[in-house]
Design an enzyme around this catalytic site. Sequence first.
Site, PDB file in Angstrom:
ATOM      1  N   ASP A  41     -12.799 -23.050  -1.904  1.00 19.96           N
ATOM      2  CA  ASP A  41     -12.076 -22.222  -2.899  1.00 19.96           C
ATOM      3  C   ASP A  41     -12.713 -20.843  -3.014  1.00 19.96           C
ATOM      4  O   ASP A  41     -12.042 -19.812  -3.021  1.00 19.96           O
ATOM      5  CB  ASP A  41     -12.149 -22.901  -4.288  1.00 19.96           C
ATOM      6  CG  ASP A  41     -11.343 -24.182  -4.370  1.00 19.96           C
ATOM      7  OD1 ASP A  41     -11.839 -25.158  -4.963  1.00 19.96           O
ATOM      8  OD2 ASP A  41     -10.224 -24.219  -3.821  1.00 19.96           O
ATOM      9  N   GLU A  65      -9.660 -18.615  -9.423  1.00 14.44           N
ATOM     10  CA  GLU A  65     -11.125 -18.733  -9.477  1.00 14.44           C
ATOM     11  C   GLU A  65     -11.788 -17.657 -10.334  1.00 14.44           C
ATOM     12  O   GLU A  65     -13.024 -17.587 -10.375  1.00 14.44           O
ATOM     13  CB  GLU A  65     -11.693 -18.688  -8.053  1.00 14.44           C
ATOM     14  CG  GLU A  65     -11.106 -19.713  -7.088  1.00 14.44           C
ATOM     15  CD  GLU A  65     -11.020 -21.123  -7.650  1.00 14.44           C
ATOM     16  OE1 GLU A  65     -10.146 -21.873  -7.218  1.00 14.44           O
ATOM     17  OE2 GLU A  65     -11.813 -21.466  -8.562  1.00 14.44           O
ATOM     18  N   LEU A  85      -6.760 -21.379  -2.673  1.00 14.77           N
ATOM     19  CA  LEU A  85      -6.674 -22.614  -1.903  1.00 14.77           C
ATOM     20  C   LEU A  85      -6.176 -23.735  -2.812  1.00 14.77           C
ATOM     21  O   LEU A  85      -6.956 -24.492  -3.380  1.00 14.77           O
ATOM     22  CB  LEU A  85      -8.039 -22.969  -1.318  1.00 14.77           C
ATOM     23  CG  LEU A  85      -8.037 -23.298   0.182  1.00 14.77           C
ATOM     24  CD1 LEU A  85      -7.179 -24.522   0.460  1.00 14.77           C
ATOM     25  CD2 LEU A  85      -7.524 -22.143   1.008  1.00 14.77           C
ATOM     26  N   GLU A 232       1.001 -20.152  -9.292  1.00 19.52           N
ATOM     27  CA  GLU A 232       1.564 -21.332  -8.639  1.00 19.52           C
ATOM     28  C   GLU A 232       3.080 -21.407  -8.871  1.00 19.52           C
ATOM     29  O   GLU A 232       3.872 -21.357  -7.937  1.00 19.52           O
ATOM     30  CB  GLU A 232       0.880 -22.607  -9.166  1.00 19.52           C
ATOM     31  CG  GLU A 232      -0.572 -22.739  -8.720  1.00 19.52           C
ATOM     32  CD  GLU A 232      -1.315 -23.893  -9.371  1.00 19.52           C
ATOM     33  OE1 GLU A 232      -1.010 -24.255 -10.522  1.00 19.52           O
ATOM     34  OE2 GLU A 232      -2.235 -24.446  -8.714  1.00 19.52           O
TER      35      GLU A 232
HETATM   36  P1  P6P Z   1      -2.024 -34.603  -9.823  1.00 11.41           P
HETATM   37  C1  P6P Z   1      -3.718 -29.845  -6.723  1.00 11.41           C
HETATM   38  O1  P6P Z   1      -4.878 -30.109  -7.491  1.00 11.41           O
HETATM   39  C2  P6P Z   1      -2.638 -29.398  -7.696  1.00 11.41           C
HETATM   40  O2  P6P Z   1      -3.029 -28.256  -8.377  1.00 11.41           O
HETATM   41  C3  P6P Z   1      -1.343 -29.174  -6.948  1.00 11.41           C
HETATM   42  O3  P6P Z   1      -1.533 -28.728  -5.647  1.00 11.41           O
HETATM   43  C4  P6P Z   1      -0.683 -30.541  -6.986  1.00 11.41           C
HETATM   44  O4  P6P Z   1       0.729 -30.479  -6.969  1.00 11.41           O
HETATM   45  C5  P6P Z   1      -1.177 -31.107  -8.325  1.00 11.41           C
HETATM   46  O5  P6P Z   1      -2.412 -30.444  -8.625  1.00 11.41           O
HETATM   47  C6  P6P Z   1      -1.430 -32.599  -8.253  1.00 11.41           C
HETATM   48  O6  P6P Z   1      -1.847 -33.014  -9.539  1.00 11.41           O
HETATM   49  O7  P6P Z   1      -2.240 -34.682 -11.326  1.00 11.41           O
HETATM   50  O8  P6P Z   1      -0.732 -35.257  -9.389  1.00 11.41           O
HETATM   51  O9  P6P Z   1      -3.204 -35.042  -9.007  1.00 11.41           O
END
Ligand code: P6P
Length: 282
Positions: A41, A65, A85, A232
């Site tokens: 990251d 970050e 990332l 996101e």
């Molecule tokens: P959970 C990855 O950590 C993330 O930010 C996204 O890429 C993904 O869709 C989500 O979290 C997954 O979260 O709670 O299903 O593990």
Amino acid sequence: MNILETSFIQISSLIRNSNNLKLGSINSTENSSGDLVKELDIRAHNIIIDEIHKIPYIKGYISEESDDITFTSPDGQYIIAFDPLDGSSNINSNISVGSIYGLYLWDTELNGIGEIVVAGYCLYGPSTTLVRTQNESVKMFQLNQENEFKFISNLSLNGKSSKIYSINESNYYKYKNYKVKKNLIKYKMNNYSMRLVGSMVADCHRTLIQGGIFMYPATSKDPEGKLRIAYEVMPFAKIFELCGGASWDGEKSVLKNKIDLDNIHQKIPTYLGTKEEIYKFT
Ligand code: P6P
């Protein structure tokens, strides 16, 4: 605007030529969202901000970050928000991860962040695939052996009707929106397939290519959902809507939201997909 391609090429090389177990090792620090930060990251973050500092029209940046917004060029007209990332917790298992960015106008009158004008992501999977908006279209590129992003296709969701839904169903008993539970049951009764990588860029890219819907709804544990709007959800909402699909935050299109400078890591319930699937939740 064709930005961050150089960074994505470097990050792709870093992932493909490093010990993924080491890259995925936890630095035992937490970012503003409470996520444990991986070595990758930070290295991806540093690669991207090095490029950003060379772009005079970018006034500043928001990174997953970084705790706060960082201003880089006083005369810049845009703010870039990026997740260097996303899904990095998957890197030690060699599962696809990705970088996401959104370019926003700086609103001089409001002295704040205006509308998103460009969005894109880079998916580090079996191939390194870049998808970015260009005016009113969405274009897909693939990194070739000469380390160049070659144009592959324009992307569109028009006419795509597939029975695929993507959600972490382990949260089933925590969903706040009753339509989520109702529609999940309907999916199961109507021969839908559930697909989940657990890496937003991979799950959303599959949805853009194959159709269907990706969701991270509000839950009793995460009342605003888990995904962050600035770097996101809003970029993907821009991409999905330009492709003829739709986005939803539980009340309206994601694009009707504004990025709050006092809450740059704000989370938002997330529904992204074809219009056909999204309208079942509205
Ligand atoms: P959970 C990855 O950590 C993330 O930010 C996204 O890429 C993904 O869709 C989500 O979290 C997954 O979260 O709670 O299903 O593990």
